[in-house]
Design an enzyme around this catalytic site. Structure first.
Site, PDB file in Angstrom:
ATOM      1  N   GLN A  29       0.821  -1.205   0.000  1.00 34.16           N
ATOM      2  CA  GLN A  29       0.000   0.000   0.000  1.00 34.16           C
ATOM      3  C   GLN A  29       0.858   1.259   0.000  1.00 34.16           C
ATOM      4  O   GLN A  29       2.065   1.224   0.245  1.00 34.16           O
ATOM      5  CB  GLN A  29      -0.915  -0.008   1.227  1.00 34.16           C
ATOM      6  N   HIS A  60      -9.657   3.962  18.866  1.00 35.18           N
ATOM      7  CA  HIS A  60      -9.010   2.805  19.482  1.00 35.18           C
ATOM      8  C   HIS A  60      -9.664   2.395  20.798  1.00 35.18           C
ATOM      9  O   HIS A  60      -9.812   1.193  21.082  1.00 35.18           O
ATOM     10  CB  HIS A  60      -7.520   3.098  19.711  1.00 35.18           C
ATOM     11  N   ASP A  84      -0.235   0.317  13.787  1.00 30.53           N
ATOM     12  CA  ASP A  84       0.185   1.575  14.406  1.00 30.53           C
ATOM     13  C   ASP A  84       0.382   1.442  15.911  1.00 30.53           C
ATOM     14  O   ASP A  84       0.991   2.309  16.536  1.00 30.53           O
ATOM     15  CB  ASP A  84      -0.835   2.684  14.117  1.00 30.53           C
ATOM     16  N   GLU A 103       0.013  -8.344  11.920  1.00 27.85           N
ATOM     17  CA  GLU A 103      -0.068  -7.254  10.944  1.00 27.85           C
ATOM     18  C   GLU A 103       0.575  -7.716   9.631  1.00 27.85           C
ATOM     19  O   GLU A 103       1.680  -8.261   9.628  1.00 27.85           O
ATOM     20  CB  GLU A 103       0.655  -6.017  11.483  1.00 27.85           C
ATOM     21  N   ASP A 134      -0.072 -12.793   7.365  1.00 27.33           N
ATOM     22  CA  ASP A 134      -1.428 -12.639   6.854  1.00 27.33           C
ATOM     23  C   ASP A 134      -2.407 -13.073   7.942  1.00 27.33           C
ATOM     24  O   ASP A 134      -2.350 -14.214   8.420  1.00 27.33           O
ATOM     25  CB  ASP A 134      -1.591 -13.510   5.609  1.00 27.33           C
ATOM     26  N   GLY A 135      -3.315 -12.196   8.330  1.00 27.27           N
ATOM     27  CA  GLY A 135      -4.219 -12.474   9.430  1.00 27.27           C
ATOM     28  C   GLY A 135      -5.108 -13.673   9.216  1.00 27.27           C
ATOM     29  O   GLY A 135      -5.326 -14.477  10.129  1.00 27.27           O
ATOM     30  N   ASP A 152      -8.606  -4.765  13.730  1.00 30.39           N
ATOM     31  CA  ASP A 152      -8.339  -3.336  13.498  1.00 30.39           C
ATOM     32  C   ASP A 152      -7.830  -3.195  12.067  1.00 30.39           C
ATOM     33  O   ASP A 152      -6.659  -2.961  11.827  1.00 30.39           O
ATOM     34  CB  ASP A 152      -7.303  -2.842  14.515  1.00 30.39           C
ATOM     35  N   THR A 154      -7.757  -1.955   7.897  1.00 27.16           N
ATOM     36  CA  THR A 154      -7.771  -0.729   7.107  1.00 27.16           C
ATOM     37  C   THR A 154      -9.056  -0.660   6.293  1.00 27.16           C
ATOM     38  O   THR A 154      -9.860  -1.590   6.277  1.00 27.16           O
ATOM     39  CB  THR A 154      -6.579  -0.698   6.141  1.00 27.16           C
TER      40      THR A 154
END
Length: 272
Positions: A29, A60, A84, A103, A134-135, A152, A154
């Site tokens: 990205q 959050h 983040d 993540e 990879d989740g 969480d 994107t």
């Protein structure tokens, strides 16, 4: 003077930029980090605001503390996304024994550690494990259970859409007591919201809750939660007091109120 503009259809949010801290493409990205006049540092992925220092707690804290206080004693927590560090920071305010963050894009984690710092040391906490994976593959191959899973993610893109899939939610339903995810704006992004609601509700019971995040699309944001337990406000107040957690935005009254949905949101959910 430079400006950042995020468009949603025929409307846009425009924010004056003081400084460009980072601007590059990772494998997955376009990553940008700005310093702004009004909102402090601002993380942007593929042109979409992920957070600003000024209002990231609005997001959050509601994503994390609603499921964490819904569980009577969360000890093992899995976070999918959240590179983040903001969600990890909030999870670690609870007396957990283990918090695993998975993540996909390690560049987000490294940038956040070096230039953002909203994790407040969470990445270095001995209870935290950060995995660059990879989740969906992680969840599908997992051989253990967690008390709480928090997603969480994107804004939807080719690399994140798989964690909006029925397959992903079904895998999560088998390994956690409480599951929560952000679910976009039902006002500005109704198609994404409906897709997520449909996919989750096909494999587990789910409730919608909402909150206001000023720098997200027109302010209104939604979340979805599954839990076999529905604690009362008294239960939430007791858990909040017992755990002694300090927050910027979240409190038990806001927790309870977030489940009071406007009629138009109720109709979307009812019509699914």
């Amino acid at each position: 003077m430079e400006w950042f503009e995020e468009y949603y259809g025929d409307v846009a949010l425009k924010i004056k930029i003081k400084k460009i801290i980072a601007d590059f493409h990772s494998k997955y990205q376009h990553i940008q980090l700005f310093d702004t006049f009004e909102f402090g540092k601002m993380l942007v992925l593929d042109g979409k605001i992920q957070l600003t220092e000024r209002d990231e707690a609005f997001y959050h804290e509601m994503l994390v503390h609603v499921p964490m206080f819904t569980h009577r004693n969360p000890e093992k927590v899995l976070i999918i996304g959240g590179g983040d560090g903001g969600s990890l920071r909030e999870v670690l305010k609870h007396d957990v024994s283990e918090a695993v963050l998975v993540e996909l894009d390690g560049e987000v984690v490294e940038l956040s550690k070096k230039h953002l710092g909203i994790d407040n040391g969470a990445f270095e906490d001995p209870r935290a494990t950060v995995l660059i994976e990879d989740g969906i593959e992680f969840v599908k191959n997992l051989g253990e259970r967690f008390d709480v899973i928090i997603v969480d993610g994107t804004d939807p893109n080719p690399y994140s859409e798989h964690i909006m899939s029925r397959e992903f939610y079904e895998a999560c339903s088998k390994i956690a007591d409480v599951f929560a995810t952000q679910s976009q704006s039902p006002f500005v992004q109704p198609d994404y919201f409906k897709k997520m609601f449909d996919n989750i509700s096909s494999v587990m019971d789910v409730r919608v809750y909402i909150n206001f995040v000023p720098t997200y699309p027109l302010g209104l944001w939604s979340y979805l939660i599954h839990s076999d337990e529905s604690p009362s406000l008294d239960d939430i107040e007791k858990r909040f007091a017992d755990r002694g957690i300090r927050t910027e935005h979240y409190n038990p009254e806001v927790h309870a109120a977030s489940f009071a949905l406007p009629e138009w949101v109720k109709r979307i959910v009812k019509d699914r």
